[in-house]
Structures are given as C-alpha cells and as structure tokens.
Design a protein around this motif. Structure first.
Motif, PDB file in Angstrom:
ATOM      1  N   THR A 303       0.874  -1.175   0.000  1.00 17.22           N
ATOM      2  CA  THR A 303       0.000   0.000   0.000  1.00 17.22           C
ATOM      3  C   THR A 303       0.912   1.226   0.000  1.00 17.22           C
ATOM      4  N   SER A 304       0.320   2.382  -0.262  1.00 21.42           N
ATOM      5  CA  SER A 304       1.139   3.603  -0.279  1.00 21.42           C
ATOM      6  C   SER A 304       1.017   4.373   1.036  1.00 21.42           C
ATOM      7  N   TYR A 305       0.443   3.746   2.066  1.00 17.89           N
ATOM      8  CA  TYR A 305       0.166   4.509   3.289  1.00 17.89           C
ATOM      9  C   TYR A 305       1.431   5.080   3.933  1.00 17.89           C
ATOM     10  N   ILE A 306       2.492   4.278   3.969  1.00 18.14           N
ATOM     11  CA  ILE A 306       3.687   4.768   4.659  1.00 18.14           C
ATOM     12  C   ILE A 306       4.340   5.886   3.850  1.00 18.14           C
ATOM     13  N   SER A 307       4.400   5.737   2.545  1.00 21.15           N
ATOM     14  CA  SER A 307       4.996   6.836   1.773  1.00 21.15           C
ATOM     15  C   SER A 307       4.104   8.081   1.831  1.00 21.15           C
ATOM     16  N   ASP A 308       2.795   7.889   1.881  1.00 20.04           N
ATOM     17  CA  ASP A 308       1.906   9.052   2.048  1.00 20.04           C
ATOM     18  C   ASP A 308       2.133   9.716   3.408  1.00 20.04           C
ATOM     19  N   THR A 309       2.377   8.901   4.421  1.00 19.30           N
ATOM     20  CA  THR A 309       2.620   9.449   5.754  1.00 19.30           C
ATOM     21  C   THR A 309       3.909  10.278   5.756  1.00 19.30           C
ATOM     22  N   LEU A 310       4.928   9.774   5.081  1.00 18.96           N
ATOM     23  CA  LEU A 310       6.186  10.526   5.001  1.00 18.96           C
ATOM     24  C   LEU A 310       5.974  11.863   4.292  1.00 18.96           C
ATOM     25  N   SER A 311       5.095  11.882   3.303  1.00 18.41           N
ATOM     26  CA  SER A 311       4.801  13.154   2.625  1.00 18.41           C
ATOM     27  C   SER A 311       4.122  14.130   3.585  1.00 18.41           C
ATOM     28  N   PRO A 341       4.260  -4.212  12.504  1.00 15.51           N
ATOM     29  CA  PRO A 341       5.484  -4.961  12.848  1.00 15.51           C
ATOM     30  C   PRO A 341       6.624  -4.007  13.230  1.00 15.51           C
ATOM     31  N   LEU A 342       7.423  -4.437  14.205  1.00 17.37           N
ATOM     32  CA  LEU A 342       8.492  -3.575  14.712  1.00 17.37           C
ATOM     33  C   LEU A 342       9.457  -3.142  13.606  1.00 17.37           C
ATOM     34  N   ASP A 343       9.801  -4.029  12.695  1.00 18.26           N
ATOM     35  CA  ASP A 343      10.771  -3.654  11.651  1.00 18.26           C
ATOM     36  C   ASP A 343      10.178  -2.608  10.703  1.00 18.26           C
ATOM     37  N   VAL A 344       8.870  -2.713  10.432  1.00 16.83           N
ATOM     38  CA  VAL A 344       8.217  -1.700   9.585  1.00 16.83           C
ATOM     39  C   VAL A 344       8.265  -0.342  10.286  1.00 16.83           C
ATOM     40  N   LEU A 345       8.003  -0.369  11.587  1.00 17.88           N
ATOM     41  CA  LEU A 345       7.996   0.874  12.357  1.00 17.88           C
ATOM     42  C   LEU A 345       9.390   1.495  12.404  1.00 17.88           C
ATOM     43  N   ARG A 346      10.391   0.672  12.635  1.00 20.03           N
ATOM     44  CA  ARG A 346      11.767   1.193  12.697  1.00 20.03           C
ATOM     45  C   ARG A 346      12.176   1.826  11.359  1.00 20.03           C
ATOM     46  N   ASN A 347      11.852   1.149  10.276  1.00 23.14           N
ATOM     47  CA  ASN A 347      12.198   1.704   8.961  1.00 23.14           C
ATOM     48  C   ASN A 347      11.492   3.029   8.723  1.00 23.14           C
ATOM     49  N   TYR A 348      10.240   3.086   9.154  1.00 27.55           N
ATOM     50  CA  TYR A 348       9.489   4.335   8.995  1.00 27.55           C
ATOM     51  C   TYR A 348      10.115   5.451   9.832  1.00 27.55           C
ATOM     52  N   TYR A 349      10.498   5.159  11.055  1.00 28.93           N
ATOM     53  CA  TYR A 349      11.090   6.187  11.910  1.00 28.93           C
ATOM     54  C   TYR A 349      12.398   6.730  11.313  1.00 28.93           C
ATOM     55  N   VAL A 350      13.198   5.837  10.786  1.00 31.58           N
ATOM     56  CA  VAL A 350      14.465   6.279  10.170  1.00 31.58           C
ATOM     57  C   VAL A 350      14.169   7.154   8.945  1.00 31.58           C
ATOM     58  N   ALA A 351      13.206   6.712   8.134  1.00 30.30           N
ATOM     59  CA  ALA A 351      12.856   7.493   6.938  1.00 30.30           C
ATOM     60  C   ALA A 351      12.257   8.842   7.345  1.00 30.30           C
ATOM     61  N   GLY A 352      11.420   8.836   8.398  1.00 28.92           N
ATOM     62  CA  GLY A 352      10.804  10.072   8.872  1.00 28.92           C
ATOM     63  C   GLY A 352      11.846  11.060   9.380  1.00 28.92           C
TER      64      GLY A 352
END
Ligand SMILES: *[C@@H]1O[C@H](CO)[C@@H](O)[C@H](O)[C@H]1NC(C)=O
Ligand SMILES: *[C@@H]1O[C@H](CO)[C@@H](O)[C@H](O)[C@H]1NC(C)=O
Ligand SMILES: *[C@@H]1O[C@H](CO)[C@@H](O)[C@H](O)[C@H]1NC(C)=O
Ligand SMILES: *[C@@H]1O[C@H](CO)[C@@H](O)[C@H](O)[C@H]1NC(C)=O
Ligand SMILES: *[C@@H]1O[C@H](CO)[C@@H](O)[C@H](O)[C@H]1NC(C)=O
Ligand SMILES: *[C@@H]1O[C@H](CO)[C@@H](O)[C@H](O)[C@H]1NC(C)=O
Ligand SMILES: *[C@@H]1O[C@H](CO)[C@@H](O)[C@H](O)[C@H]1NC(C)=O
Ligand SMILES: *[C@@H]1O[C@H](CO)[C@@H](O)[C@H](O)[C@H]1NC(C)=O
Length: 505
Positions: A303-311, A341-352
């Motif tokens: 899904t594009s939710y995480i990339s949309d969140t980063l935007s 999942p923890l790994d998804v969250l960690r990747n998102y935090y680093v990208a954020g």
C-alpha cells in the motif's frame, strides 16, 4: 517546496544536548491539546448531538438475528462466499462494521473485510470496495429492522442456510415476517471520521468550524504560560496536509487552526510539538487515529500509506521548520503491536527522521513506543551514538486500560508510580538511547471512591517521577468533560500543583 532550514530557530531549546541527559531548564512541561484537531467523542460528546441516527456511525458493529428463525446473519468463514442466516451465536462472522452512506443507507463490512453484496437476489460477501450493489437501506422499528437491497427488495431469511434479496415487503413488522431482524448496535467509534461523516457536508463544516474556533483559543495559551507550561503537543490528522481540500469525509480548516496555534504559541513563549496522531490507513484500531471502521492497514504490504505518511511529515516540517515556536514533530502516535510490525515501524522512523532533517537540523524528532510492547524495545534505537540528534522516545503512562489497575487502592497506585514507573523511567533515561518524553499521562485512575486528597497525592507522585524524564512530559489533555483529564480544571482545583519556585517538579 523545500524551504531553507534555520538551524537554531528554537532559541528556548537550542541548549538541549544530544546526549541522553539534559538540564532541567530545557525539559518540556507540556500539555496535549487532545480532542481539538483530531476528534475524540468522549472529550466533547456534544459535538455529536445533531447527528441523525447517532448510534449508526461509521465503524459501528451490528448483528442481525432473524425473528422467524432465531439465528444470525452470517458471513461464513468471515467472508469470501455466500451470506447465510444460520449463525447460532453472535460472534465474529455474525458481526458487521457499518460504513455510513447517509442516515438511512449503509454498507456492511464482514470480519475478513469484504462487503455484503446483493447484485441480484443472491447475497454474498466477496467485494473488496463497496458501490451501489453493496448499499442497503435500513428501516428501523425500535430494535427491529428491515434491510432493503439495491434491487428494491428486502433481505429475507426463510430457510436456515439462505439469505436472499427477494422479499417484497407486504407483511410489515409481524414476527412471522422473514424480512424482520433484531439488530444489535455497538457504537464503538466516535472520532474525526465518524463526526465528519455523521453530518451532511454543510452541517459538518459548521460543526467543525465552530469547534476549531472555540475549543482552543489564545486565552488557553495564556493560561498555560501563566502556569509554567512551556510546550503544547498538538495531535493532528494526515488530512491536514491536503487542506483546503482534504479527502472524504474530512472537513477543511484544521491547517488554519494549527497556524493559529503557532501564532498564539509565539505570542506566549510556548513551543509546539506537532504530533501525527492519525496516519493514512490507520496505525491502530482506535478512533483517535482517524479510522473509519477500526481496520488498521497502515503497515499493510503493497500500500502507499507509509509513503503518504512521510509526505505528510515532510509537508508539516517544511511549513513550520522556520517558525520560532516550532519544537519538533512526533512521527506517529501509538502504533499498535497487533497491527504494526516492529521492523516496519523502525524503517518508517528512520525514513521520517531523514525527511525532517531536510528542513531542520535541530528540531526534535519524537518516536512513539509501540503500544502493546515494552517501550524498552526501542530504547537503543536511533541513539546519539549512531548519529541521531535530538530524537526522543515517547512513552505513554496511564494507570488505566490494563487489568492490573482495576480495583486497586489509591496508595497502590501512588506506590506503583514511585516504584515501578520510576524504576522503568530511570532505566530508559540511563540507556544512552534517545531522550525520554512521558508524552501522555493524566491524573485519572481506576480507583473507586477516591477523595480529592487521593487525587492530589497521585498527581504529586506522577509529577515527581515523570519530571525526571530526560526530555520532560506532556499531560493529556487540556480540556475534557471529565475533570481529571482536564489540565485547566485540574490545576484550578489545586489537584496538580507547582513547586514553591513556581516551576513544575
Ligand atoms: C533538576 O531538578 C531536580 C529536581 O527538581 C534537582 O534535584 C536537580 O538538582 C536539578 N538538576 C539540575 C542540573 O539543575
Ligand atoms: C422463501 O421465500 C421465497 C420468496 O418469498 C419463497 O419462494 C420460498 O418458498 C420461501 N421458502 C420457504 C422455505 O418458506
Ligand atoms: C450454515 O449454512 C452454510 C451453507 O449451507 C453451511 O456451510 C454451514 O455449515 C451452516 N452453518 C451452521 C452453523 O449450520
Ligand atoms: C408479495 O409476495 C406475496 C407472497 O409471496 C404475494 O402474495 C404478493 O402478491 C406480492 N406482492 C407484490 C407487490 O409483489
Ligand atoms: C432483540 O434482542 C435483544 C437482545 O439482544 C432483546 O433484549 C430484545 O428483546 C429483542 N427484541 C425482540 C423484539 O426480539
Ligand atoms: C507485494 O508486491 C510484490 C511485487 O508485486 C509481490 O511479490 C508480493 O507478493 C506482494 N505482497 C503482498 C503481501 O501482497
Ligand atoms: C473488580 O471488582 C468488581 C466488584 O467487586 C468485580 O466484579 C470485578 O470482577 C473486579 N475486576 C477485576 C479485574 O478484578
Ligand atoms: C529525579 O532525579 C533527581 C536528580 O537526578 C534525583 O535526585 C531524584 O531522586 C529523582 N527523582 C526520583 C523520584 O527518583
């Protein structure tokens, strides 16, 4: 568009060190402006007063028991095949999540998340996104209902294994009418989505405008400044980035309200932590993440939710990075272990973090604990020794919502703060990881019959312990219909008190 980054925009906080300790002067003493730009019904129930059929909101859970058969409408295996009428109890397969189209038209989402569909006289649950064939009219008569299918006929259950859309509606509400069902209603959600879509568009605009203009004003910031509060944490929803044309059903104007808050903050010497409370796709099942029906898909693959969140993060940081009142941004509030999942969250935090640092090299980047997991699983993550600066881990500490707090005494709760919470906090503080923010706590608990003096002692214990968090704390919230969740009234009644020097502990 990217704006130039102003490195030391935040005079008040520029002295904050990048290590896991900080001196007291820089710690935040903050209040969260809950229920303002992300609606939560329990904070201000009156917002929902004008809604027609107010119990049938998006995400409401319903079941249908056939009067004639005494059994329940069932999506066998949770969905993916025919809908039958032979459920013997009201469990997951018999429970449907409402999508509200109007006060009489609804769609029904089954437990596997397909929609009930009646393209002809057959009824199944095989469609992933609802349209005309998935839209039913509910007629109510007390607790009884008839459900009119898109073909104009009513659903009927006259044979135990079949539900068909072929009853012509001549028997009325008699108990031998196979089209009459007993509907149970469990209205679980009362968030931004439910409020916005509960009213028609014009009324929703009126309700939101009035709320945004009156619930929080500059006078509240003056109150906070006069009471030694130096920060506000402002929950916002992802739709703010699309103002003035947020997607259905969200109502424009939250961006203007946030802009106003920055002005009031600047005028009163308070800093602003922008808190992404509601992310697209929903990071939890709770109303405060803006969900339509409690289905959490933020972390779902492809899904594009995480990339949309980063935007959204990038939009907010670029907008406020140069504002003198900007303290920082919280990348995501309360993701749940069950859904993220923890790994998804960690990747998102680093990208954020990287997105934020494009616009500000010094503002705070707040990462929130994974709800359901011990906060310590994130304590060595994004540490200063790995090159991350001004990152803080937000932990939410309520003496509520868990069985261990039920039926406890006042003294038990106070001891729990002084011992368990204090020890947990010291470990987090001393871990050489990110700074620690106790980003949500309140002076309510599960104690029955507590006296004002019990509340005062509980407040004092929490202030004493949470005051040691390396970045500080944020009280939830500023206003509420419930006294002990309402910072203004709690302070006015002397239930939370400052030290003799006028500062919070
Ligand atoms: C911080 O505050 C605590 C308690 O209020 C006090 O004991 C301590 O000395 C202070 N530390 C500094 C560096 O001012
Ligand atoms: C169920 O209803 C349909 C249409 O009203 C009818 O044709 C059929 O005979 C009924 N079945 C039973 C078992 O009553
Ligand atoms: C209900 O009917 C369906 C379809 O005929 C059948 O597969 C299922 O076993 C039945 N369930 C019960 C509880 O009788
Ligand atoms: C409705 O169905 C009943 C019984 O199946 C039948 O007697 C009646 O004529 C039908 N009415 C209409 C308007 O189709
Ligand atoms: C509908 O169900 C509820 C309980 O689920 C019951 O209290 C009520 O009496 C039922 N109504 C009818 C008309 O059967
Ligand atoms: C996601 O997409 C990739 C590439 O199209 C595919 O291989 C993978 O199976 C998909 N994963 C899920 C969970 O749908
Ligand atoms: C709390 O006390 C009530 C009343 O005594 C009791 O019914 C309930 O089971 C208790 N709950 C827990 C979690 O201990
Ligand atoms: C908070 O920290 C200060 C300074 O490190 C310490 O003196 C005090 O005992 C701590 N408070 C608690 C409740 O542990």
């Amino acid at each position: 568009m990217p704006r130039p980054c102003f490195l030391l925009a935040i005079a008040l906080f520029s002295a904050v060190s990048t290590s896991a300790t900080t001196n007291n002067a820089t710690r935040v003493r903050s209040v969260s402006l809950g229920g303002w730009l992300v609606i939560e019904k329990w904070i201000k129930p009156s917002l929902f007063d004008g809604i027609v059929e107010p119990d049938l909101l998006d995400g409401t859970l319903v079941t249908f028991k056939s009067l004639v058969l005494g059994t329940y409408v069932t999506a066998a295996n949770g969905g993916g095949s025919d809908v039958t009428a032979n459920g013997t109890s009201a469990s997951d397969w018999q429970t449907f999540k409402l999508w509200r189209v109007s006060s009489t038209l609804f769609q029904f989402r089954v437990s596997n998340n397909q929609f009930i569909s009646a393209p002809d006289s057959s009824v199944s649950a095989t469609v992933d996104s609802p349209g005309q064939s998935e839209t039913f009219e509910i007629s109510r008569n007390g607790g009884l209902v008839m459900l009119r299918a898109p073909n104009g006929m009513y659903l009927q259950a006259n044979e135990s294994s079949r539900l068909t859309a072929d009853y012509n509606g001549t028997l009325g509400w008699s108990s031998d009418n196979p089209a009459v069902f007993n509907m149970t209603v469990n209205t679980v959600l009362g968030g931004e989505f439910q409020l916005a879509n509960g009213y028609d568009k014009e009324d929703a605009q009126t309700v939101f405008k009035k709320h945004r203009e009156s619930f929080i004003t500059q006078d509240d910031f003056k109150f906070l400044a006069a009471n030694a509060i130096n920060n506000v944490r402002i929950p916002i929803g992802w739709w703010i980035a699309y103002d003035p044309e947020p997607p259905f059903p969200f109502v424009s104007g939250s961006l203007e309200a946030l802009d106003n808050a920055f002005t009031w903050a600047e005028n009163t010497g308070i800093s602003v932590l922008v808190d992404l409370h509601a992310a697209p796709g929903s990071q939890s099942q709770w109303q405060h993440c803006g969900t339509r029906d409690g289905v959490s898909e933020w972390a779902k693959a492809n899904t594009s939710y995480i990339s949309d969140t980063l935007s959204v993060i990038e939009f907010l940081t670029s907008r406020y990075a140069s504002h003198s009142a900007f303290f920082g941004i919280e990348l995501l509030n309360e993701p749940t272990q069950q859904h993220v999942p923890l790994d998804v969250l960690r990747n998102y935090y680093v990208a954020g973090y990287s997105r934020v640092r494009k616009y500000s090299s010094s503002c705070f980047v707040i990462i929130c604990q994974l709800i359901g997991a011990n906060p310590s699983i994130l304590v060595d993550f994004m540490a200063p020794s790995d090159g991350y600066t001004n990152v803080a881990l937000d932990v939410h500490w309520y003496n509520l919502f868990e069985n261990r707090f039920v039926n406890t005494t006042a003294q038990w709760n106070i001891d729990y703060i002084l011992n368990q919470r204090n020890s947990d906090l010291q470990k987090l503080n001393n871990a050489n990881g990110p700074l620690i923010l106790v980003g949500e706590w309140t002076n309510e608990w599960d104690v029955q019959g507590a006296t004002m003096s019990d509340y005062r002692n509980f407040g004092a214990a929490q202030l004493k312990v949470f005051g040691n968090a390396s970045l500080g704390w944020s009280y939830w919230g500023l206003k509420s219909k419930d006294l002990h969740w309402d910072f203004e009234r709690t302070v006015e009644k002397g239930l939370l008190t400052r030290q003799s020097n006028g500062q919070w502990p």
